[in-house]
Motif scaffolding. Structure first.
Motif, PDB file in Angstrom:
ATOM      1  N   VAL A  94      48.609 -30.365  -8.682  1.00 40.44           N
ATOM      2  CA  VAL A  94      48.671 -31.568  -9.519  1.00 40.44           C
ATOM      3  C   VAL A  94      49.693 -32.579  -8.985  1.00 40.44           C
ATOM      4  N   PRO A  95      50.908 -32.187  -8.614  1.00 34.58           N
ATOM      5  CA  PRO A  95      51.805 -33.201  -8.044  1.00 34.58           C
ATOM      6  C   PRO A  95      51.275 -33.816  -6.744  1.00 34.58           C
TER       7      PRO A  95
ATOM      8  N   ALA B 104      48.117 -34.205  -5.977  1.00 35.13           N
ATOM      9  CA  ALA B 104      47.044 -35.109  -6.375  1.00 35.13           C
ATOM     10  C   ALA B 104      47.601 -36.398  -6.956  1.00 35.13           C
ATOM     11  N   LEU B 105      48.687 -36.316  -7.696  1.00 37.72           N
ATOM     12  CA  LEU B 105      49.295 -37.527  -8.245  1.00 37.72           C
ATOM     13  C   LEU B 105      49.896 -38.390  -7.133  1.00 37.72           C
ATOM     14  N   ILE B 106      50.507 -37.766  -6.157  1.00 39.75           N
ATOM     15  CA  ILE B 106      51.106 -38.514  -5.046  1.00 39.75           C
ATOM     16  C   ILE B 106      50.035 -39.264  -4.265  1.00 39.75           C
TER      17      ILE B 106
ATOM     18  N   GLY C 144      47.090 -40.115  -5.330  1.00 39.26           N
ATOM     19  CA  GLY C 144      46.261 -40.957  -6.171  1.00 39.26           C
ATOM     20  C   GLY C 144      44.883 -40.398  -6.441  1.00 39.26           C
ATOM     21  N   TRP C 145      44.722 -39.103  -6.383  1.00 38.35           N
ATOM     22  CA  TRP C 145      43.421 -38.494  -6.614  1.00 38.35           C
ATOM     23  C   TRP C 145      43.140 -38.263  -8.101  1.00 38.35           C
ATOM     24  N   LEU C 146      44.133 -38.428  -8.935  1.00 41.29           N
ATOM     25  CA  LEU C 146      43.914 -38.235 -10.380  1.00 41.29           C
ATOM     26  C   LEU C 146      43.890 -39.565 -11.081  1.00 41.29           C
TER      27      LEU C 146
END
Length: 64
Positions: A55-56, A58-60, A62-64
């Motif tokens: 999750v971090p 993906a957040l970095i 920009g996938w979420l």
């Protein structure tokens, strides 16, 4: 360092003795815990730690 290993060894022996006592006292519950509960706990731990890692990232990116 050897004191830490001795403490871990004593703790391991105590946990093993308690688990053996529990298994002989409650055989059906221990069977359920070993063959049904433990795989579910392992699967949940793998899922939880995978989410913590992905999750971090993906957040970095920009996938979420």
């Amino acid at each position: 360092m050897s004191a830490i290993f001795k403490t871990i060894h004593k703790l391991d022996k105590r946990i093993e003795a308690h688990a053996e006592h529990f298994a002989f006292k409650y055989p059906y519950i221990s069977f359920f815990a070993l063959f049904i509960g433990m795989p579910i706990c392992v699967f949940a731990a793998v899922f939880f730690f995978t989410v913590i890692i992905t999750v971090p990232i993906a957040l970095i990116f920009g996938w979420l």
